[in-house]
Design a protein around this motif. Structure first.
Motif, PDB file in Angstrom:
ATOM      1  N   PRO A 275       0.837  -1.218   0.000  1.00  0.00           N
ATOM      2  CA  PRO A 275       0.000   0.000   0.000  1.00  0.00           C
ATOM      3  C   PRO A 275       0.862   1.255   0.000  1.00  0.00           C
ATOM      4  O   PRO A 275       0.827   2.059   0.938  1.00  0.00           O
ATOM      5  N   THR A 276       1.685   1.415  -1.046  1.00  0.00           N
ATOM      6  CA  THR A 276       2.605   2.548  -1.104  1.00  0.00           C
ATOM      7  C   THR A 276       1.980   3.715  -1.859  1.00  0.00           C
ATOM      8  O   THR A 276       1.240   3.522  -2.827  1.00  0.00           O
ATOM      9  N   PRO A 277       2.295   4.938  -1.433  1.00  0.00           N
ATOM     10  CA  PRO A 277       1.793   6.120  -2.141  1.00  0.00           C
ATOM     11  C   PRO A 277       2.548   6.341  -3.441  1.00  0.00           C
ATOM     12  O   PRO A 277       3.583   5.708  -3.694  1.00  0.00           O
ATOM     13  N   SER A 278       2.044   7.215  -4.269  1.00  0.00           N
ATOM     14  CA  SER A 278       2.749   7.571  -5.500  1.00  0.00           C
ATOM     15  C   SER A 278       3.951   8.444  -5.141  1.00  0.00           C
ATOM     16  O   SER A 278       4.051   8.977  -4.040  1.00  0.00           O
ATOM     17  N   GLY A 279       4.869   8.576  -6.071  1.00  0.00           N
ATOM     18  CA  GLY A 279       6.027   9.443  -5.847  1.00  0.00           C
ATOM     19  C   GLY A 279       7.242   8.721  -5.315  1.00  0.00           C
ATOM     20  O   GLY A 279       8.257   9.353  -5.025  1.00  0.00           O
ATOM     21  N   LEU A 280       7.173   7.383  -5.178  1.00  0.00           N
ATOM     22  CA  LEU A 280       8.336   6.610  -4.752  1.00  0.00           C
ATOM     23  C   LEU A 280       9.025   6.027  -5.983  1.00  0.00           C
ATOM     24  O   LEU A 280       8.397   5.336  -6.782  1.00  0.00           O
ATOM     25  N   SER A 281      10.314   6.307  -6.150  1.00  0.00           N
ATOM     26  CA  SER A 281      11.076   5.756  -7.272  1.00  0.00           C
ATOM     27  C   SER A 281      11.501   4.331  -6.921  1.00  0.00           C
ATOM     28  O   SER A 281      12.095   4.089  -5.867  1.00  0.00           O
ATOM     29  N   LEU A 282      11.203   3.372  -7.810  1.00  0.00           N
ATOM     30  CA  LEU A 282      11.458   1.961  -7.543  1.00  0.00           C
ATOM     31  C   LEU A 282      12.869   1.566  -7.947  1.00  0.00           C
ATOM     32  O   LEU A 282      13.295   1.784  -9.079  1.00  0.00           O
ATOM     33  N   VAL A 283      13.587   0.970  -6.984  1.00  0.00           N
ATOM     34  CA  VAL A 283      14.893   0.358  -7.252  1.00  0.00           C
ATOM     35  C   VAL A 283      14.727  -1.129  -6.988  1.00  0.00           C
ATOM     36  O   VAL A 283      14.612  -1.563  -5.839  1.00  0.00           O
ATOM     37  N   PHE A 284      14.687  -1.930  -8.056  1.00  0.00           N
ATOM     38  CA  PHE A 284      14.394  -3.351  -7.929  1.00  0.00           C
ATOM     39  C   PHE A 284      15.665  -4.172  -8.086  1.00  0.00           C
ATOM     40  O   PHE A 284      16.312  -4.146  -9.122  1.00  0.00           O
ATOM     41  N   MET A 285      16.025  -4.887  -7.036  1.00  0.00           N
ATOM     42  CA  MET A 285      17.209  -5.750  -7.040  1.00  0.00           C
ATOM     43  C   MET A 285      18.460  -4.982  -7.474  1.00  0.00           C
ATOM     44  O   MET A 285      19.282  -5.474  -8.242  1.00  0.00           O
ATOM     45  N   GLY A 286      18.577  -3.742  -7.008  1.00  0.00           N
ATOM     46  CA  GLY A 286      19.777  -2.949  -7.265  1.00  0.00           C
ATOM     47  C   GLY A 286      19.754  -2.119  -8.529  1.00  0.00           C
ATOM     48  O   GLY A 286      20.749  -1.451  -8.842  1.00  0.00           O
ATOM     49  N   SER A 287      18.640  -2.128  -9.287  1.00  0.00           N
ATOM     50  CA  SER A 287      18.607  -1.398 -10.550  1.00  0.00           C
ATOM     51  C   SER A 287      17.205  -0.833 -10.803  1.00  0.00           C
ATOM     52  O   SER A 287      16.203  -1.476 -10.449  1.00  0.00           O
ATOM     53  N   PRO A 288      17.122   0.367 -11.416  1.00  0.00           N
ATOM     54  CA  PRO A 288      18.243   1.247 -11.755  1.00  0.00           C
ATOM     55  C   PRO A 288      18.843   1.881 -10.508  1.00  0.00           C
ATOM     56  O   PRO A 288      18.231   1.870  -9.439  1.00  0.00           O
ATOM     57  N   SER A 289      20.014   2.407 -10.640  1.00  0.00           N
ATOM     58  CA  SER A 289      20.661   3.073  -9.519  1.00  0.00           C
ATOM     59  C   SER A 289      19.796   4.243  -9.050  1.00  0.00           C
ATOM     60  O   SER A 289      19.212   4.958  -9.867  1.00  0.00           O
ATOM     61  N   PRO A 290      19.674   4.448  -7.739  1.00  0.00           N
ATOM     62  CA  PRO A 290      18.937   5.619  -7.245  1.00  0.00           C
ATOM     63  C   PRO A 290      19.446   6.933  -7.829  1.00  0.00           C
ATOM     64  O   PRO A 290      18.693   7.905  -7.941  1.00  0.00           O
ATOM     65  N   TYR A 291      20.724   6.953  -8.221  1.00  0.00           N
ATOM     66  CA  TYR A 291      21.307   8.182  -8.764  1.00  0.00           C
ATOM     67  C   TYR A 291      20.767   8.515 -10.153  1.00  0.00           C
ATOM     68  O   TYR A 291      20.998   9.607 -10.668  1.00  0.00           O
ATOM     69  N   TYR A 292      20.048   7.581 -10.778  1.00  0.00           N
ATOM     70  CA  TYR A 292      19.465   7.831 -12.092  1.00  0.00           C
ATOM     71  C   TYR A 292      17.963   8.107 -11.998  1.00  0.00           C
ATOM     72  O   TYR A 292      17.294   8.236 -13.027  1.00  0.00           O
TER      73      TYR A 292
END
Length: 676
Positions: A275-292
């Motif tokens: 139940p997550t809100p919108s606006g969260l950038s997904l990093v799945f199993m280490g990719s993509p890098s949060p820096y991107y």
């Protein structure tokens, strides 16, 4: 030593030993079964053609392609194809650290070790790991930092080698990571003993270089664990009940993962059900890098569960402080290299459907997604010059075009042949999903000498612009024709694929590409072709000729061998061995005589026509200063290069040294040249 091999290589003992010890087929008892390259070419042609829809036609085409080193397959293909060994046909892979945890780190080290054991090299990006001093929930209290794990991966690489040589490893870190200073200094110890089994490159954003040029502040940040209050005030919008529900779900997942780590399928399903809100950038199993990703809040999904993170600035520094440290270490110890990751991602053809690039392979010529691989082979440009060393010298574009077409088919078939030989199942699925290949070149410098064009001159840049435009056009049309025959790569989405700026300067060939699609998500690269070019008797990749006579350290033999560049012998034979033996072809220049700006300009011109990247090292004399290193980095950025490395003579123990009676003396090359 086999007399057949020695005779084939005209008495060149180093090339003969290289062939026999590295690539010739051996029996179960270790006995040599191939005494000269034509036997290897026949083995490769027969094995790879078995995976072609028209094997008889492919067999004849591949025989022609491989003959006399017109085309040099990647080293893993030459060694393993048709050998019956449990060895990969791909040269290199990218292994992700799937989460910021001990399990994530050691899991990546284990996957790297398994990949090394099959003969593959590995790239690893450390940017997902928390910085030094950040809190951890174990006995250490605080983290030792991302850079502290460089030695771990280095030692794994050095311990698990193949055929008497060390494994190949690239370690990268993003330039905004708080540990970037530690990372940059990692190999600058006085005795050069730290992280000795890895190449090291900093992932540099355009915004960082622009901040350097403006002398602005630069934020060193990391997606750190966030508090309930930050979540409540941020993406939860003050909804206390929603926050409580989310925290309970995260705790349930954590407990579930303690019993057994989540598989990729489980982790993705659980993340989607949260139940997550919108606006969260997904990093799945280490990719993509949060820096991107845009942030500032991130949902990190890994085998140990799901965690919400927030962009946290640890400090602000003058961008020039980090830049100067980078330049000084590159000057002093030949590393780090630089990967212009903004440029690489912007001109990538694969930024969709799980193929977005994270970092690069060990020599940085292929930008890769997690578990992506390099299926490599290079056209020997020197072999396509007719009437060499004369006023009538020219490229045989008809034969070169034929070689490009067969080269693309050979690599696509080799990719198919190698699907069951990848070390990890994830590597197998990614290879099939995108069908990435890497058609490269070698012998460029030799070809220029034969054509009477000085390397690094304006004429050489103009020539390469036309030549690599031709290679790009023919290769892409061939991939489209393969797509018509065999189907596009499974992930192909024409609307998203052709959106890449790389296609902006394509011409009439776009009609064929859009009509049939593409068989391969990416096709072109420029690898270093280290031992492959030595075997073929050519200059390496797109690099200038290092020296005409060198003393080469052969690590597998534990000795140094004097080696003369074969171009000299070819020059003498064509002249009937008459005249002064010391007389050289008029256009011949060696690496330390090539002006750095012209060298970088040539690379930038070639990069416009290469969808992946280019392995490149600029050699500098011992007398060069940090200012020259800085100018090379900046010029490479201005010219559109995706990466570059600098080696100053004496900054690191060499693989090559100038030999006796060399007409020139000067710089040595760095460890990025593949030792035997």
């Amino acid at each position: 030593m086999s007399l057949g091999a020695l005779e084939f290589f005209r008495g060149d003992a180093l090339r003969a030993r290289l062939f026999l010890e590295r690539y010739a087929l051996r029996g179960e008892g270790g006995e040599v079964l191939e005494e000269e390259p034509p036997q290897m070419w026949e083995r490769l042609a027969r094995e790879i053609s078995r995976f072609d829809p028209d094997p008889e036609r492919a067999l004849e085409g591949f025989r022609w392609l491989l003959w006399d080193f017109r085309f040099v397959p990647g080293g893993r293909i030459m060694f393993a194809a048709g050998s019956g060994r449990r060895a990969t046909l791909a040269n290199c892979y990218l292994i992700p650290i799937r989460e910021d945890s001990v399990e994530g780190i050691m899991g990546a080290a284990l996957e790297a070790a398994r990949t090394f054991s099959y003969g593959g090299g590995v790239g690893v990006d450390l940017s997902i790991l928390r910085p030094r001093g950040e809190k951890v929930s174990n006995a250490a209290l605080t983290s030792s930092g991302a850079a502290s794990f460089m030695e771990l991966f280095s030692q794994v690489t050095g311990t698990i080698g193949q055929m008497g040589r060390r494994g190949a490893l690239m370690l990268t870190l993003h330039c905004a990571h708080p540990d970037a200073f530690d990372f940059v200094r990692a190999k600058a110890d006085p005795d050069r003993s730290r992280v000795r089994y890895a190449n090291v490159s900093l992932l540099v954003e355009d915004s960082f270089v622009e901040a350097v040029l403006r002398d602005d502040l630069w934020e060193m940040w990391y997606p750190a664990p966030c508090t309930r209050e930050e979540l409540l005030d941020g993406p939860m919008g003050g909804d206390v009940a929603a926050l409580a529900e989310l925290m309970l779900s995260l705790e349930r997942l954590r407990r579930k993962a303690l019993e057994e780590p989540l598989s990729e399928a489980e982790a993705r399903a659980e993340a989607e059900a949260l139940p997550t809100p919108s606006g969260l950038s997904l990093v799945f199993m280490g990719s993509p890098s949060p820096y991107y990703l845009p942030g500032p809040f991130y949902l990190l999904v890994g085998p140990s569960g799901v965690e919400v993170r927030r962009r946290r600035v640890y400090r602000r520094v003058r961008a020039r402080e980090l830049w100067d440290e980078l330049v000084h270490c590159a000057f002093d110890s030949a590393e780090p290299g630089v990967i212009f990751i903004s440029r690489a991602r912007r001109f990538s053809t694969t930024e969709y459907a799980g193929m977005g690039i994270l970092s690069t392979n060990p020599c940085s010529e292929v930008t890769l997604e997690p578990y992506g691989c390099c299926c490599l082979g290079s056209l020997n440009l020197s072999a396509f010059v007719v009437n060499p060393f004369s006023g009538g010298a020219q490229m045989d574009l008809t034969s070169l075009g034929r070689a490009i077409r067969w080269g693309v088919r050979f690599l696509d078939d080799a990719l198919e042949a190698g699907l069951e030989l990848h070390p990890l199942p994830q590597q197998r699925s990614h290879a099939a999903w995108g069908r990435r290949i890497g058609l490269g070149v070698t012998g460029l410098a030799d070809a220029l000498v034969k054509l009477g064009i000085e390397y690094g001159s304006l004429a050489s840049t103009s020539f390469c612009d036309d030549l690599f435009s031709f290679i790009r056009k023919v290769a892409y049309v061939e991939s489209a024709l393969l797509a018509r025959e065999r189907g596009t790569f499974p992930a192909f989405d024409p609307g998203r694929h052709f959106r890449s700026p790389f296609f902006s300067h394509f011409g009439e060939e776009m009609e064929v590409l859009q009509r049939f699609g593409l068989r391969n998500c990416a096709l072109l690269t420029c690898p270093p072709v280290g031992s492959g070019s030595l075997l073929a008797g050519t200059s390496s990749g797109i690099e200038p000729i290092f020296h005409l006579r060198v003393s080469r350290r052969v690590e597998s033999l534990g000795e140094e061998v004097l080696y003369e560049h074969p171009l000299l012998g070819e020059w003498r034979r064509l002249r009937g061995f008459e005249g002064d033996p010391a007389e050289l072809p008029p256009a011949l220049v060696t690496a330390h005589r090539v002006e750095a700006r012209g060298r970088v300009s040539l690379q930038g011109t070639i990069q416009r026509h290469v969808d992946q990247s280019i392995s490149s090292t600029v050699n500098l004399p011992r007398s060069a200063g940090p200012r020259e290193v800085e100018e090379i980095f900046l010029e490479a950025w201005r010219r559109g290069c995706k990466g570059i490395t600098v080696y100053r003579e004496g900054s690191r123990p060499p693989v090559l040294r100038e030999g006796p009676h060399d007409p020139y003396s000067g710089c040595r090359t760095c460890e990025l040249n593949e030792p035997l």
